[in-house]
Every structure is written in C-alpha cells, then in structure tokens.
Design a protein around this motif. Structure first.
Motif, mmCIF file in Angstrom:
data_model
loop_
_atom_site.group_PDB
_atom_site.id
_atom_site.type_symbol
_atom_site.label_atom_id
_atom_site.label_comp_id
_atom_site.label_asym_id
_atom_site.label_seq_id
_atom_site.Cartn_x
_atom_site.Cartn_y
_atom_site.Cartn_z
ATOM 1 N N GLY A 43 23.740 -36.484 36.541
ATOM 2 C CA GLY A 43 22.474 -37.177 36.293
ATOM 3 C C GLY A 43 21.875 -36.797 34.952
ATOM 4 N N LEU A 97 24.808 -46.115 38.461
ATOM 5 C CA LEU A 97 24.682 -45.132 39.533
ATOM 6 C C LEU A 97 26.028 -44.976 40.248
ATOM 7 C CD1 LEU A 97 22.922 -43.302 41.317
ATOM 8 C CD2 LEU A 97 22.425 -45.315 42.712
ATOM 9 N N TYR A 136 21.585 -36.627 41.823
ATOM 10 C CA TYR A 136 21.784 -37.365 40.567
ATOM 11 C C TYR A 136 20.441 -37.758 39.961
ATOM 12 C CZ TYR A 136 23.771 -40.976 37.488
ATOM 13 O OH TYR A 136 24.140 -41.739 36.408
ATOM 14 N N GLN A 152 18.633 -36.669 36.499
ATOM 15 C CA GLN A 152 18.111 -37.604 35.508
ATOM 16 C C GLN A 152 16.699 -37.198 35.067
ATOM 17 O OE1 GLN A 152 18.645 -41.529 37.302
ATOM 18 N NE2 GLN A 152 20.296 -41.879 35.819
#
Length: 111
Positions: A63, A79, A91, A95
């Motif tokens: 991520g 994704l 993930y 991010q």
C-alpha cells in the motif's frame, strides 16, 4: 539548440538530460542540492522501513509503495486485494502512510 536538431540526435538529448540531472546548485543556506533529482520509490521505501519500527505486513508495504509509485512516477496501482479482507485493510493503511510520507517530503521541500 533547435528542437529539430534534438529530434535528429537522440544521443545528444540523453547527454543533456544526464547533465541536468547531475547539475547541483547552492541554496540560500549554502547547502548543495539537486532540484532535478527526486527520491526514487525504492529510496523512500528504504527510508521508511529500514529504520527500527514495528513490523508491518507485505500488504501494508504494498500500500505504501502504491502511493509512492503514484506520486513519484504517476503510475496508478489497482487494488490487488478483495474489499473487506484483512489484506485490503492493511493495504489501505499502508496507503495512508504513503500519503503521509509524501506530504512530509513536500513540507521539507524534497519534491
């Protein structure tokens, strides 16, 4: 140099690009910096994860890397996990860290 000449001589373009990337200037504080060189995704990942910290999952790191790829190179990453799974949650958390890393770089003037 004319654009036509650059188009006809690609090796000259590469030489100029190399020169621009290696040129260094001094800022007001006298610190040498290179405005043409941005940190790479791999360098940013090393900075984030080579330092002592709590262990993170591969999904979390993926991520972080996805956001850094987007910010550094404009490369969107779809994704890779199904929504609603623990992997997708990790993930997305990664991010968030990727966004924090990028904002910090912007504040410090590295990008």
């Amino acid at each position: 140099m004319l654009i036509d000449e650059l188009l006809l001589r690609p090796q000259r373009c590469l030489a100029l690009a190399s020169h621009w990337q290696t040129r260094r200037i001094r800022n007001e504080a006298g610190v040498t910096e290179n405005p043409m060189m941005r940190p790479t995704v791999d360098e940013l990942m090393r900075r984030a994860f080579d330092a002592p910290r709590d262990p993170t999952s591969p999904e979390y790191k993926a991520g972080v890397r996805s956001i850094l790829n987007l910010r550094v190179g404009g490369i969107p990453v779809p994704l890779p996990y199904e929504l609603g799974t623990a992997q997708a949650d990790a993930y997305f958390a990664g991010q968030n860290e990727g966004h924090r890393i990028w904002r910090k770089l912007e504040e410090e003037g590295e990008v």
